[in-house]
Design an enzyme around this catalytic site. Sequence first.
Site, PDB file in Angstrom:
ATOM      1  N   ARG A 151       0.866  -1.175   0.000  1.00 19.12           N
ATOM      2  CA  ARG A 151       0.000   0.000   0.000  1.00 19.12           C
ATOM      3  C   ARG A 151       0.904   1.227   0.000  1.00 19.12           C
ATOM      4  O   ARG A 151       2.054   1.166   0.432  1.00 19.12           O
ATOM      5  CB  ARG A 151      -0.906   0.012   1.227  1.00 19.12           C
ATOM      6  CG  ARG A 151      -1.835  -1.201   1.331  1.00 19.12           C
ATOM      7  CD  ARG A 151      -2.644  -1.141   2.623  1.00 19.12           C
ATOM      8  NE  ARG A 151      -3.587  -2.264   2.743  1.00 19.12           N
ATOM      9  CZ  ARG A 151      -3.311  -3.427   3.318  1.00 19.12           C
ATOM     10  NH1 ARG A 151      -2.100  -3.626   3.859  1.00 19.12           N
ATOM     11  NH2 ARG A 151      -4.210  -4.394   3.374  1.00 19.12           N
ATOM     12  N   LYS A 176      -2.064  -2.622   7.785  1.00 18.83           N
ATOM     13  CA  LYS A 176      -3.486  -2.471   8.069  1.00 18.83           C
ATOM     14  C   LYS A 176      -3.867  -3.358   9.242  1.00 18.83           C
ATOM     15  O   LYS A 176      -3.455  -4.508   9.319  1.00 18.83           O
ATOM     16  CB  LYS A 176      -4.309  -2.847   6.829  1.00 18.83           C
ATOM     17  CG  LYS A 176      -5.745  -2.366   6.889  1.00 18.83           C
ATOM     18  CD  LYS A 176      -6.422  -2.526   5.544  1.00 18.83           C
ATOM     19  CE  LYS A 176      -7.828  -1.952   5.572  1.00 18.83           C
ATOM     20  NZ  LYS A 176      -8.498  -2.090   4.260  1.00 18.83           N
ATOM     21  N   HIS A 282      -3.028   2.640  -5.708  1.00 17.04           N
ATOM     22  CA  HIS A 282      -3.492   1.346  -5.207  1.00 17.04           C
ATOM     23  C   HIS A 282      -3.695   0.348  -6.345  1.00 17.04           C
ATOM     24  O   HIS A 282      -3.713  -0.873  -6.113  1.00 17.04           O
ATOM     25  CB  HIS A 282      -4.778   1.518  -4.413  1.00 17.04           C
ATOM     26  CG  HIS A 282      -4.972   0.474  -3.363  1.00 17.04           C
ATOM     27  ND1 HIS A 282      -4.141   0.340  -2.269  1.00 17.04           N
ATOM     28  CD2 HIS A 282      -5.899  -0.518  -3.243  1.00 17.04           C
ATOM     29  CE1 HIS A 282      -4.548  -0.668  -1.514  1.00 17.04           C
ATOM     30  NE2 HIS A 282      -5.603  -1.212  -2.083  1.00 17.04           N
ATOM     31  N   ARG A 285      -1.041  -2.283  -6.578  1.00 20.04           N
ATOM     32  CA  ARG A 285      -1.200  -3.409  -5.646  1.00 20.04           C
ATOM     33  C   ARG A 285      -2.199  -4.428  -6.199  1.00 20.04           C
ATOM     34  O   ARG A 285      -1.968  -5.629  -6.134  1.00 20.04           O
ATOM     35  CB  ARG A 285      -1.642  -2.875  -4.281  1.00 20.04           C
ATOM     36  CG  ARG A 285      -1.921  -3.951  -3.226  1.00 20.04           C
ATOM     37  CD  ARG A 285      -2.215  -3.256  -1.900  1.00 20.04           C
ATOM     38  NE  ARG A 285      -2.958  -4.083  -0.969  1.00 20.04           N
ATOM     39  CZ  ARG A 285      -2.389  -4.903  -0.080  1.00 20.04           C
ATOM     40  NH1 ARG A 285      -1.083  -5.018  -0.035  1.00 20.04           N
ATOM     41  NH2 ARG A 285      -3.133  -5.604   0.754  1.00 20.04           N
ATOM     42  N   HIS A 308      -3.707  -9.893   3.808  1.00 23.69           N
ATOM     43  CA  HIS A 308      -5.143 -10.009   4.025  1.00 23.69           C
ATOM     44  C   HIS A 308      -5.422 -10.974   5.179  1.00 23.69           C
ATOM     45  O   HIS A 308      -4.823 -12.055   5.248  1.00 23.69           O
ATOM     46  CB  HIS A 308      -5.842 -10.531   2.768  1.00 23.69           C
ATOM     47  CG  HIS A 308      -5.898  -9.542   1.656  1.00 23.69           C
ATOM     48  ND1 HIS A 308      -6.119  -9.889   0.342  1.00 23.69           N
ATOM     49  CD2 HIS A 308      -5.763  -8.185   1.662  1.00 23.69           C
ATOM     50  CE1 HIS A 308      -6.120  -8.802  -0.409  1.00 23.69           C
ATOM     51  NE2 HIS A 308      -5.912  -7.755   0.373  1.00 23.69           N
ATOM     52  N   TYR A 317      -9.547 -11.128  -6.646  1.00 25.68           N
ATOM     53  CA  TYR A 317      -8.647 -11.002  -7.788  1.00 25.68           C
ATOM     54  C   TYR A 317      -8.801 -12.146  -8.776  1.00 25.68           C
ATOM     55  O   TYR A 317      -8.346 -12.040  -9.916  1.00 25.68           O
ATOM     56  CB  TYR A 317      -7.192 -10.906  -7.298  1.00 25.68           C
ATOM     57  CG  TYR A 317      -6.953  -9.675  -6.469  1.00 25.68           C
ATOM     58  CD1 TYR A 317      -7.027  -8.403  -7.038  1.00 25.68           C
ATOM     59  CD2 TYR A 317      -6.683  -9.763  -5.109  1.00 25.68           C
ATOM     60  CE1 TYR A 317      -6.841  -7.267  -6.272  1.00 25.68           C
ATOM     61  CE2 TYR A 317      -6.488  -8.633  -4.338  1.00 25.68           C
ATOM     62  CZ  TYR A 317      -6.573  -7.390  -4.923  1.00 25.68           C
ATOM     63  OH  TYR A 317      -6.385  -6.262  -4.157  1.00 25.68           O
TER      64      TYR A 317
END
Length: 335
Positions: A151, A176, A282, A285, A308, A317
Site C-alpha cells: 500500500r 493495516k 493502489h 497493488r 489479508h 482477484y
Amino acid sequence: MSALSGSGDDRLGPREGTKLLEHVRTALRTRHYSPRTEASYGRWVKAFLVHHKMRHPAGMGEVEVNEFLTYLATERKVGASTQNQAASALAFFYRNVIGRDITGGLQDVVRARQSRRLPVVLTREEVRAVLECLRGEKWLVASLLYGSGLRLMECLRLRVQDIDFAQREITVRQGKAGRDRVTMLPERLIPPLQTHLRHVRALHQHDLRDGWGRVVLPDSLARKYPQAATQWRWQWAFPQPNRWRNAQTQEEGRHHTHPSSIQKAVTQAVARAGLTKRATCHTFRHSFATHLLAAGYDIRTVQELLGHRDVRTTMIYTHVLNRGGHGVRSPMDAL
C-alpha cells in the site's frame, strides 16, 4: 458515567467541543491507533455532534447514534464501509471517552448498501507504460507498489532497517489493522534502491552535521532508546526533501515523503501513458495480486504477501484475471 457527563440538555460550547475532541485523540493515542485512524475518528465524532446540534454526548446514546448512522445511509448515501467506520468511531468514543458501551443497542440502523466493485487492474504492458512516465523517487515508489504489493503508506513508512537486501525481503511494520508481514523485494529494484539509500544516507549525515537528523519513532521507543532517533537504521527510506521545524522546541527533522506528491505523479503518468482506466497508486497493488494469480501462484501465498486477514478478500482477484469474468476460458476461444 465518566467525568465528561452532562445533564442531557447541555449544549457544548466551542471550547467544550474542542476539549472533547482532545479527549478522543488522547484515548486513541494511548491505545496506539494510527494517525489516520485518529483523524478519521475525530471527524466522525465531530460530525455526530454537529448533526445533533452540539448536544452533550453524555445525554445521548444508542437512539441518537442509530439515527445518525441511518442518516448517513439514507440521506448522505454513503457506502457500507464508510458507515461501518462511523459506527466504529462512535462506539470507541462512547466506550473510551464517555464511559458507556453502546454496541449492544446498535440494532435499528438502516444499513448502507454493500456494493461490490471489481478492482481496476492494469496489464503488464500498461504497468510498464505508466512506470516509463515516472522518474526518480516517484518511479521507485511506484515500482515497489507493483513489485512488492505494498500500500502507498506502507511504502512511504518504510525505515532503512525494514529493507533486507540479502534476503530479498521487505518487512511491513504495523500495516493495516496493526499487523506486520514480510513481502518480496524484486531483484530488479535492488540496484536503484541501494543507490537511492546512499543519497538518503548522505542527506542524513548532512542533517547530523547541522545538529539535527532526528526522526519520529513509534510508540515509546524515543523514551526507551533516546539515541535511536539519530541512528541510520531508523531513518525513513523515503524522507521529505525539506526539514520541518517543531514550533515549540524549534528542533528540525524530516518526515517521510507526503503521499499526495506520489499520488499526483502517478495520476499524471497515467494520463501521459494514454490509459483510459482510472488507475491510482493502489491499482499497482491490485495488479501485483492479479498478475501473481495469473502466473499460477497459490492464492494463500498471495494472501500472505498482501497481508489479508481473510482469503475471501484475496479471492476477488480471481474475478479479474485476463481469461474472462470468472477466470474461465471462453469456449469460443477453443473453436
